[in-house]
Design a protein around this motif. Sequence first.
Motif: not given
Length: 448
Positions: A182-185, A193-200, A202-212
């Motif tokens: 499943d995909a997670v934004a 650590h959150l990125l590592d957790l989502v990978t562990a 087995g979920l698929r990461m979808v990047p969402v750009a951030v700004a100020d």
Amino acid sequence: MRDVGDVQDGDGGPQAAAGAVDEADREHPAAVASVERRVAEGALGPGAALPPVRRLADGLRVSPGTVATAYKELRQRGIVATRGRGGTVVAQASAVASPSPGGLAGLGLWASPSGVSADPGAAFAALPGARSHRSTPRLARLEEAVRDWLRPDGVPVEHVTFAHGALDLIGRLLSVELRPGDAVAMEDPGYHHLLDLVTALGLRMVPVAVADEGMRPDALRAALRVGVRAVVCSPRAQNPYGGCFSAARRDALVEILQDEPEVLVVENDHASSVAAPPLWSLTSGGLSRWVHVRTVSKFLGTDPQWAAAACDSVTPARHDGRMLLTSGWVSHLLQETVHGLMTDDGTRAQEAYVLRRETLRKELGGRGIDAHGASGMNLWVPVRDESAVVNGLRSYGWWVAAGARFRLASEPGVRISVAELEPADAVRLASDFAAVLGEGEPEATYGG
């Protein structure tokens, strides 16, 4: 047997290590153990290259199958990663802990600021006797303290629950609500650590750009179009970029999310009140599936591994049901300690973070160096070459974090954690940063 540390990379690069092996394929565990040892000792850092399978096999006089089997096990255990034509390298977030570099000012990892964390001694001294954890998993007075903590910020507080820290809670929720694939934004750049957790998981990461002002609405809308089932975001003190929601940004994001009632929105307010800016919470916008997470580590210290969450009516039962199968509950002793310490409102920590962050940002800006950090404990500095900046600052005695661990598709940068940076040292750090950029890019005003 030979150690792979004796095998030189054929392109003249740094030595790589994979272990002591002999000619039998069954000896690959020795190779695995050797790599783990070298990563744990810091001899092989994140991104360090291991030799290609055939070259290493030739150098150690073993079969390629022995090396291939060792590399496969190391990948499965999260110690190394394969980068296609880039070969096999030590993972950026290796499953083996390695020591922090000694003799450097540690500005790459978060730590609570000196002199502002609360003392748990008094709370421990007043602990009452044992209770039934199963019948009362959460202490009523701590539940009410949490509601009093959240209510002024507009977070709905009818349903609350506890966990062993924010990552523990978020990981449990995602494992209950989603399935592998499943995909997670996720924020980009985002908390490693959150990125590592989502990978562990087995979920698929979808990047969402951030700004100020936090997540960009156009980027969130694009992520939802590809079918994400959860969104994980920070309303303030975003790590590492330092963004914080404004009222207008919150409203824009809520408007988008209201059209996706089945998407779980996880709002990680990890710094809470010590982030300084007011909270503009997505949870006040009438979303169907949501959870607002808070911890106390940023102002009570890192030892109380405890988090609270306010949720929609469905989420607590799913979370608590899974917890019953593992730890069962959060220790009453810990809950009593947290309750006793929560009377310290964190004002001293907030003032320390703001002073240290803004002092460094001002000093960097005065030297033409752009730095992002509207709230929280970090500054994100765009650079062209992360490794050159990180290694250059090490030569001056500073340890900052390369942005690679925080990025999915965003541009390079480095993260500076200011929690332990005394304002008096900000001038020297900014001056050294400018010198490093000048050495590597003499024609550039700054690295971004």
